[in-house]
Motif scaffolding. Structure first.
Motif, PDB file in Angstrom:
ATOM      1  N   PRO A  78      42.101  26.789 106.094  1.00 49.20           N
ATOM      2  CA  PRO A  78      42.976  26.873 104.848  1.00 49.20           C
ATOM      3  C   PRO A  78      42.655  27.981 104.073  1.00 49.20           C
ATOM      4  O   PRO A  78      41.533  28.659 103.770  1.00 49.20           O
ATOM      5  CB  PRO A  78      42.711  25.511 104.353  1.00 49.20           C
ATOM      6  N   VAL A  79      43.837  28.063 103.161  1.00 53.00           N
ATOM      7  CA  VAL A  79      43.499  29.177 101.971  1.00 53.00           C
ATOM      8  C   VAL A  79      42.249  28.287 101.130  1.00 53.00           C
ATOM      9  O   VAL A  79      42.423  27.079 100.959  1.00 53.00           O
ATOM     10  CB  VAL A  79      44.814  29.145 101.248  1.00 53.00           C
ATOM     11  N   GLN A  80      41.206  29.036 100.688  1.00 51.53           N
ATOM     12  CA  GLN A  80      40.132  28.290 100.059  1.00 51.53           C
ATOM     13  C   GLN A  80      40.605  27.732  98.683  1.00 51.53           C
ATOM     14  O   GLN A  80      40.870  28.174  97.770  1.00 51.53           O
ATOM     15  CB  GLN A  80      39.183  29.455  99.718  1.00 51.53           C
ATOM     16  N   ILE A  81      40.508  26.246  98.836  1.00 49.12           N
ATOM     17  CA  ILE A  81      40.650  25.328  97.743  1.00 49.12           C
ATOM     18  C   ILE A  81      39.432  25.065  97.030  1.00 49.12           C
ATOM     19  O   ILE A  81      39.336  25.152  95.754  1.00 49.12           O
ATOM     20  CB  ILE A  81      41.741  24.291  98.194  1.00 49.12           C
ATOM     21  N   ARG A  82      38.289  24.665  97.827  1.00 47.90           N
ATOM     22  CA  ARG A  82      37.346  24.073  97.555  1.00 47.90           C
ATOM     23  C   ARG A  82      36.030  24.290  98.744  1.00 47.90           C
ATOM     24  O   ARG A  82      36.420  23.662  99.727  1.00 47.90           O
ATOM     25  CB  ARG A  82      37.281  22.570  97.163  1.00 47.90           C
ATOM     26  N   ARG A  83      35.167  24.974  98.499  1.00 40.98           N
ATOM     27  CA  ARG A  83      33.885  25.312  99.365  1.00 40.98           C
ATOM     28  C   ARG A  83      34.599  25.964 100.588  1.00 40.98           C
ATOM     29  O   ARG A  83      34.245  27.267 100.700  1.00 40.98           O
ATOM     30  CB  ARG A  83      33.315  23.900  99.895  1.00 40.98           C
ATOM     31  N   SER A  84      35.372  25.248 101.743  1.00 44.10           N
ATOM     32  CA  SER A  84      35.705  25.964 103.022  1.00 44.10           C
ATOM     33  C   SER A  84      36.926  26.575 102.742  1.00 44.10           C
ATOM     34  O   SER A  84      37.999  26.177 102.008  1.00 44.10           O
ATOM     35  CB  SER A  84      35.643  24.846 103.952  1.00 44.10           C
ATOM     36  N   GLY A  85      37.076  27.691 103.348  1.00 41.61           N
ATOM     37  CA  GLY A  85      38.407  28.368 103.530  1.00 41.61           C
ATOM     38  C   GLY A  85      38.535  29.986 103.625  1.00 41.61           C
ATOM     39  O   GLY A  85      37.297  30.489 103.745  1.00 41.61           O
ATOM     40  N   ARG A  86      39.733  30.546 103.533  1.00 44.06           N
ATOM     41  CA  ARG A  86      39.626  32.114 103.758  1.00 44.06           C
ATOM     42  C   ARG A  86      40.352  32.663 102.352  1.00 44.06           C
ATOM     43  O   ARG A  86      40.854  32.073 101.739  1.00 44.06           O
ATOM     44  CB  ARG A  86      40.526  32.028 104.929  1.00 44.06           C
ATOM     45  N   ASN A  87      39.967  33.851 102.399  1.00 48.34           N
ATOM     46  CA  ASN A  87      40.433  34.883 101.175  1.00 48.34           C
ATOM     47  C   ASN A  87      40.251  34.241  99.929  1.00 48.34           C
ATOM     48  O   ASN A  87      41.574  34.054  99.238  1.00 48.34           O
ATOM     49  CB  ASN A  87      41.770  34.987 101.721  1.00 48.34           C
ATOM     50  N   ASN A  88      39.133  34.007  99.581  1.00 48.03           N
ATOM     51  CA  ASN A  88      38.973  33.491  98.123  1.00 48.03           C
ATOM     52  C   ASN A  88      39.047  34.448  96.970  1.00 48.03           C
ATOM     53  O   ASN A  88      39.253  35.573  97.436  1.00 48.03           O
ATOM     54  CB  ASN A  88      37.708  32.560  97.976  1.00 48.03           C
ATOM     55  N   LYS A  89      38.807  33.824  95.868  1.00 47.25           N
ATOM     56  CA  LYS A  89      39.214  34.807  94.434  1.00 47.25           C
ATOM     57  C   LYS A  89      38.133  35.966  94.634  1.00 47.25           C
ATOM     58  O   LYS A  89      38.639  37.033  94.076  1.00 47.25           O
ATOM     59  CB  LYS A  89      39.168  34.248  93.395  1.00 47.25           C
ATOM     60  N   GLU A  90      37.167  35.929  95.216  1.00 47.19           N
ATOM     61  CA  GLU A  90      36.180  36.985  95.238  1.00 47.19           C
ATOM     62  C   GLU A  90      36.333  37.973  96.453  1.00 47.19           C
ATOM     63  O   GLU A  90      35.439  38.631  96.670  1.00 47.19           O
ATOM     64  CB  GLU A  90      34.632  36.302  95.199  1.00 47.19           C
ATOM     65  N   GLY A  91      37.157  37.515  97.281  1.00 48.98           N
ATOM     66  CA  GLY A  91      37.798  38.333  98.359  1.00 48.98           C
ATOM     67  C   GLY A  91      36.850  38.221  99.738  1.00 48.98           C
ATOM     68  O   GLY A  91      37.074  39.104 100.849  1.00 48.98           O
ATOM     69  N   VAL A  92      35.984  37.129  99.716  1.00 48.21           N
ATOM     70  CA  VAL A  92      35.438  36.673 100.977  1.00 48.21           C
ATOM     71  C   VAL A  92      36.400  36.163 102.127  1.00 48.21           C
ATOM     72  O   VAL A  92      37.076  35.270 101.662  1.00 48.21           O
ATOM     73  CB  VAL A  92      34.241  35.486 100.666  1.00 48.21           C
ATOM     74  N   GLU A  93      36.281  36.690 103.262  1.00 48.83           N
ATOM     75  CA  GLU A  93      37.612  36.218 103.970  1.00 48.83           C
ATOM     76  C   GLU A  93      37.234  34.889 104.869  1.00 48.83           C
ATOM     77  O   GLU A  93      38.204  34.280 105.014  1.00 48.83           O
ATOM     78  CB  GLU A  93      37.651  37.429 105.308  1.00 48.83           C
ATOM     79  N   LEU A  94      36.181  34.678 105.248  1.00 47.06           N
ATOM     80  CA  LEU A  94      36.056  33.281 105.909  1.00 47.06           C
ATOM     81  C   LEU A  94      34.592  32.637 105.245  1.00 47.06           C
ATOM     82  O   LEU A  94      33.617  33.148 105.545  1.00 47.06           O
ATOM     83  CB  LEU A  94      35.648  33.419 107.445  1.00 47.06           C
ATOM     84  N   SER A  95      34.862  31.409 104.702  1.00 42.44           N
ATOM     85  CA  SER A  95      33.669  30.463 104.306  1.00 42.44           C
ATOM     86  C   SER A  95      33.822  29.374 105.190  1.00 42.44           C
ATOM     87  O   SER A  95      34.840  28.428 104.920  1.00 42.44           O
ATOM     88  CB  SER A  95      33.742  30.151 102.920  1.00 42.44           C
TER      89      SER A  95
END
Length: 627
Positions: A165-182
């Motif tokens: 998912p688009v990162q909402i919390r903890r897991s996800g992709r393309n978060n506000k700091e630009g990390v592509e895959l968490s």
């Protein structure tokens, strides 16, 4: 940029668990997973083989898996919780205007089909025979093809399809700091079964509980990505990443578009990874045998802070090793994940931007969870105070250890937070399941602050030396197990000899509070040069009482009133000051009278609990100053 990654094999043997009694048991899992990530659409496919060993005395006819990614869909239980809780997590909502008023809108509710998370299971088999698997949002319910008898093992195989998912919390992709895959909570994870039964909790963005075991994971992904996370990299030479300080880059043939990263994580209860095309990877070796890895974005604004945080992280781990016990793995990774901070097996995903102090503070907490949750694996869904509170305890000690100016009481903010909550009327007992708090604020203060005060108050009850011995013994006896609240209480009793069942009951199972006051100071009327002091217990929770008397000539004296139900006398916490041990105080009597062998005119001030380690919810009546 030279690329390298993680690592060597575990330096200790994964031997049999030594139970605290012959009746203790815990389940065991061995995972093998092969997953292929499509970085164009953020979808992945995988196969999982899981050997499940039933060490329980029960015959199991069903098992349960967690499918966490399914929470990130409009209308999910997590979405509904977010829309209805009084104080939603600010990271999970958008602020919008409705009829001129600002309201908070669930970010999950607005996810489009290509932005949602999902995790679907197919081809589920038990020992090669199909079994009925029913997906109930974030839980997979499996009716077994054959029961698993006590002491027996079985092999489950399945295929899974997921979307990050688009990162909402903890897991996800393309978060506000630009990390592509968490990639946290990304795979079908076996739920825990213990002496209480199954713990197949729906996922509503709170805490976790997992089965101890071993992970063997192959991740195939675009060759331009660098990975970090749980486990030791097994094929560094093969894919062009060598485990050396400087790193050696091997040229990958142009026709080869992907690489397969092979990780092994022994004796953990979760597996997490992160990936980005623009990660920097620093390796820091230590004198105590653990190699630290720092994986963060190649962003000029943050590089200096990440470099400066590295020696502080070494200091923190060495300190935690000293006060709790040796971190048992050969490596630990600090990874920029782009959303808050969260602990995982052998690593953490944290925010990478902000101040240096903020970065070190988050590392201090999340790395502390390596002891309190990822080695001492309490059920943090049912007892979040045991991992969050105990981690906050060593975090405050660790940050204070690093500080140039040491605080006499580094736990002050936790006491303040707890006391404010206790007086707010919004407190719920620590026995409340982590998902069942009315407000997020109540959950946070209870779990972090009140949980921390549980330990710091033990210092008040049994003394600092006994407390630190308790922490070490708790770690030594319960590492790689699932300790319960009673285990930390019994450990403190074994170390100190004190009776503490009343304390565990009042502090965790009730809303009883501590409130003592100085009721009256009176000069003796029979000509004796003494002063009478009457104390009162106003709150329900009993406590032994430390009293400091300051005299007008500058001298000091302390008095100690043991608590009868503890059957214990604490060592003098201030041996440089004369202490008198008085008769014990029985809970049934709310009043207590004693005498000071000085006239009232010679007394300057009397203080209950001069250390500030007793969480009295009405501290304003704890001192009496004679003017």
């Amino acid at each position: 940029m030279k690329k390298l990654l993680l690592l060597s094999f575990l330096g200790f043997g994964c031997t049999a668990i030594h139970a605290q009694s012959s009746f203790y048991w815990q389940q065991h899992v061995d995972y093998k997973m092969d997953v292929t990530m499509d970085v164009k659409n953020y979808q992945y496919k995988g196969k999982q083989e899981l050997v499940y060993t039933n060490n329980s005395p029960d015959t199991l006819r069903r098992v349960f898996y967690h499918l966490y990614n399914n929470a990130f869909q409009p209308g999910s239980e997590m979405d509904m919780r977010l829309q209805n809780v009084k104080d939603p997590d600010g990271r999970m909502v958008n602020k919008i205007k409705v009829d001129g008023k600002e309201v908070k809108e669930s970010r999950i509710s607005k996810l489009q089909p290509n932005e949602m998370g999902y995790l679907h299971i197919s081809n589920f088999k038990q020992d090669g025979v199909s079994a009925a698997a029913k997906e109930v949002e974030t839980i997979l319910e499996v009716t077994l093809a054959k029961p698993i008898l006590p002491g027996k093992s079985t092999t489950f195989t399945l295929d899974f399809d997921g979307q990050v998912p688009v990162q909402i919390r903890r897991s996800g992709r393309n978060n506000k700091e630009g990390v592509e895959l968490s990639m946290a909570q990304w795979y079908p994870k076996m739920a825990e079964f213990d002496f209480e039964g199954w713990h197949a909790d729906a996922y509503v963005a709170r805490e976790f509980h997992g089965v101890w075991g071993n992970f063997d994971v192959n991740i195939t992904i675009d060759k331009n990505y660098l990975l970090g996370g749980s486990g030791y990299l097994q094929n560094g030479n093969e894919i062009g990443f060598n485990y050396q300080d400087s790193g050696i880059e091997v040229k990958i043939p142009k026709k080869q578009k992907t690489l397969t990263w092979h990780f092994v994580a022994p004796m953990v209860h979760d597996f997490t990874w992160a990936a980005d095309k623009n990660y920097i990877h620093d390796v820091v070796k230590t004198d105590f045998g653990t190699t630290l890895h720092f994986i963060y974005k190649n962003n000029p604004k943050i590089i200096d802070n990440w470099k400066k945080a590295q020696p502080k992280t070494v200091q923190l781990m060495e300190y935690y090793n000293t006060i709790v016990g040796k971190y048992p793995y050969n490596q630990y990774s600090v990874i920029q994940g782009g959303d808050g901070g969260m602990e995982y097996a052998m690593c953490t995903l944290i925010l990478g931007e902000g101040t240096l102090d903020g970065l070190v503070g988050v590392i201090a907490h999340e790395m502390g969870h390596s002891w309190f949750q990822h080695i001492l694996a309490s059920n943090e869904s049912k007892n979040p105070w045991m991992d969050e509170g105990f981690t906050s305890f060593i975090e405050d000690l660790g940050v204070n250890e690093l500080a140039e100016k040491k605080a006499e009481n580094p736990f002050t903010s936790s006491y303040k937070g707890y006391i404010n909550l206790a007086n707010s009327g919004k407190e719920q007992p620590l026995t409340t399941h982590g998902d069942r708090y009315d407000e997020n604020r109540s959950y946070s203060i209870a779990s972090y602050s009140k949980g921390e005060v549980f330990l710091t108050q033990l210092q008040y009850l049994i003394g600092k030396e006994n407390l630190m011995k308790t922490v070490k013994r708790y770690y030594s006896e319960f590492k790689f197990k699932h300790p319960t609240p009673n285990d930390i209480k019994r450990t403190a009793e074994r170390v100190s000899g004190a009776n503490l069942d009343w304390y565990l009951t009042d502090w965790t199972k009730t809303l009883n509070t501590i409130d003592y006051g100085i009721k009256n100071i009176e000069a003796a009327t029979d000509g004796v040069k003494k002063t009478g002091v009457t104390l009162e217990r106003i709150g329900r929770t009993p406590m032994p009482i430390d009293i400091l008397v300051e005299y007008t000539d500058g001298t000091k004296e302390t008095f100690y009133i043991p608590l009868r139900m503890m059957s214990f006398e604490k060592e003098n916490p201030t041996p440089d000051i004369k202490r008198t041990i008085l008769k014990d105080w029985a809970w049934g009597n709310p009043n207590y009278f004693f005498q000071i062998d000085r006239e009232k005119t010679f007394i300057k001030k009397i203080t209950i609990d001069p250390s500030g380690l007793m969480a009295d919810v009405k501290p304003e009546n704890n001192s009496y100053e004679i003017k």
